[in-house]
Design a protein around this motif. Structure first.
Motif, mmCIF file in Angstrom:
data_model
loop_
_atom_site.group_PDB
_atom_site.id
_atom_site.type_symbol
_atom_site.label_atom_id
_atom_site.label_comp_id
_atom_site.label_asym_id
_atom_site.label_seq_id
_atom_site.Cartn_x
_atom_site.Cartn_y
_atom_site.Cartn_z
ATOM 1 N N SER A 17 -0.665 1.693 -3.153
ATOM 2 C CA SER A 17 -1.382 2.732 -2.417
ATOM 3 C C SER A 17 -2.370 2.136 -1.428
ATOM 4 O O SER A 17 -3.177 2.872 -0.857
ATOM 5 C CB SER A 17 -2.079 3.685 -3.386
ATOM 6 O OG SER A 17 -2.973 2.962 -4.198
ATOM 7 N N ARG A 19 -5.008 0.231 -1.775
ATOM 8 C CA ARG A 19 -6.410 0.389 -2.162
ATOM 9 C C ARG A 19 -6.957 -0.948 -2.648
ATOM 10 O O ARG A 19 -6.211 -1.876 -2.934
ATOM 11 C CB ARG A 19 -6.527 1.439 -3.279
ATOM 12 C CG ARG A 19 -6.144 2.817 -2.864
ATOM 13 C CD ARG A 19 -7.159 3.381 -1.913
ATOM 14 N NE ARG A 19 -6.697 4.633 -1.299
ATOM 15 C CZ ARG A 19 -7.395 5.287 -0.393
ATOM 16 N NH1 ARG A 19 -8.567 4.840 -0.002
ATOM 17 N NH2 ARG A 19 -6.932 6.384 0.127
ATOM 18 N N PRO A 103 2.682 -1.147 2.074
ATOM 19 C CA PRO A 103 2.529 -1.119 0.615
ATOM 20 C C PRO A 103 2.917 -2.440 -0.047
ATOM 21 O O PRO A 103 2.294 -2.838 -1.039
ATOM 22 C CB PRO A 103 3.455 0.006 0.161
ATOM 23 C CG PRO A 103 3.835 0.755 1.359
ATOM 24 C CD PRO A 103 3.531 -0.072 2.557
#
Ligand SMILES: [Zn+2]
Length: 127
Positions: A17, A19, A103
């Motif tokens: 994701s 992050r 990703p």
């Protein structure tokens, strides 16, 4: 207390994701593929993040398998003119390479952080 981001599956989810690999909340990338200087939530310094050519290599293998396999099957079954091949496979190449690149890079950086991977260093004669 161990948070979910400390587990391998948590690191994989945070990476996919895009992050922060430590907190799982801050954005990892500033541009399309360039990591930011640090996490805006937990302050983790992203200078360790260097996935090199790893994401591109994995995606090249996967994309090559998909696109060349599909082109071969199409050619053997239908023998379409060359413009049909160009119309089919050029957009597919863009989709299967550019789509998963971000990703995949996030995943590799998250795994690098999770496994504490870094370049080898000499420790000044200490075993
Ligand atoms: Zn963070």
């Amino acid at each position: 207390m161990e948070s979910t981001i400390d587990t391998l599956s948590g690191a994989i989810l945070a990476g996919l994701s895009c992050r922060c690999p430590r907190c799982g909340r801050g954005k990892l990338f500033r541009g399309f593929l360039a990591p930011g200087p640090r996490c805006e939530v937990c302050g983790l310094d992203y200078s360790f993040a260097d996935a090199g050519d790893g994401p591109a290599v994995f995606i090249m293998f996967l994309a090559g398998f998909i696109v060349v396999g599909a082109a071969l099957v199409t050619e053997v079954l239908y023998q379409p003119p060359l413009w049909v091949h160009a119309a089919l496979w050029l957009p597919l190449i863009l989709i299967v390479t550019l789509g998963p690149l971000r990703p995949m890079k996030g995943l590799m950086i998250a795994l690098q952080y999770h496994h504490k991977a870094a370049e080898g260093r000499f420790r000044g004669g200490q075993p």
